[in-house]
Design an enzyme around this catalytic site. Sequence first.
Site, PDB file in Angstrom:
ATOM      1  CG  HIS A   1      -0.029   1.980  -9.278  1.00  0.00           C
ATOM      2  ND1 HIS A   1      -1.224   2.659  -9.307  1.00  0.00           N
ATOM      3  CD2 HIS A   1       0.689   2.507  -8.249  1.00  0.00           C
ATOM      4  CE1 HIS A   1      -1.237   3.573  -8.350  1.00  0.00           C
ATOM      5  NE2 HIS A   1      -0.098   3.498  -7.690  1.00  0.00           N
TER       6      HIS A   1
ATOM      7  CG  ASP B   1      -4.978   1.503 -14.295  1.00  0.00           C
ATOM      8  OD1 ASP B   1      -4.881   0.543 -13.520  1.00  0.00           O
ATOM      9  OD2 ASP B   1      -4.378   2.588 -14.119  1.00  0.00           O
TER      10      ASP B   1
END
Length: 360
Positions: A141, A171
């Site tokens: 992540h 992200d």
Amino acid sequence: MAPSAGAVASVTPSAERPLEGVQVLILGGIGPVPFAGFVLADLGATVTRLERPGADNGEASHNILWRDQPGTPANLKDPADLDRVRTMLTEADIVLEGFRPGVAERLGLGPADAQALNPAVVYGRMTGWGQDGPMAMAAGHDINYIALSGALEPIAGTDGTPVPPLNMLGDFAGGSMYLVSGVLSGLYRAQLTGEGCVVDAAIVDGAAHLTGMLHSMRKSGTWDSGRGKNLLDGGAPFYRVYETADGKYMSVGPLEPKFYAALVDTLGLTEELAGVDQNDETHWPATRERFAQVFRTKTRDEWVAAFDGVDACAAPVIAPDEVLGEPHLAARGTYVEVDGHIEPAPAPRIAPLPHEGVQP
């Protein structure tokens, strides 16, 4: 009007929505892929996303990111649905997918499959680690990608431990925005040549790319290896956040001498700090503590009033639930309220060039 064979639709885009007529198909992905679609849709593209039947498809955490992006159910293991998706591929200018490497190929929807159907299609691939390399198939992540890229280590809390900046740096900055810039570059090339391309947007690559200035400072010798000792990591007393009397915070960042002088004057420390060189790092710890003491004497709003009209590079730290009431953000309409919930307005703002003789 839907375009054929990847050609951009015959729609004249407005300056405010320059991607009108561009067809984007999202095959799947969470986090950075929805955000990329969010940006493209805000710029005027027609974005369609595939949804797995029966799945929540990230609705709880992604509902704002899916703004103006209608979903269509598609079971990619169903031959009939796959045929329908292949037809959609022939009409797309841009395809976005966020699967692990090899998944799209196994489904028969990889770049080679798309190119065979639509030679001009721009195929954007979003992963954390990239399409190849020893960690390509590993789970991860945002925090993991920015950690490995060298982007997380310099961002430290008060105890010196690296602190993840939510999932914005990896992200969305290192992932989504690099995906968007890549596919728009590919779209421009496709319009010129009729040939599409594959965009391998890896968060670890994008986050590393964002460290360009950090490595410039290391190269020039202006960045210390220790966290919290440098110009932009909270080491400098004039580039950090200070707590106020009511437990809120003010940010300061007057790197230039004249703005620093305005900060010191507003804090009432001009005489006390006379003769102390702003950039003398030996004085930084004591100056940080003195600034902290002074900032704790007033509330955040009192400091906002004190700095009103002063060019000291000072601004309040605003919480997400306060943004609608912040005067500058409100004046610009930076945030909007939709159905009782706050969401950011489209950005960047694009307008036609002013006509001759008309002031912008």
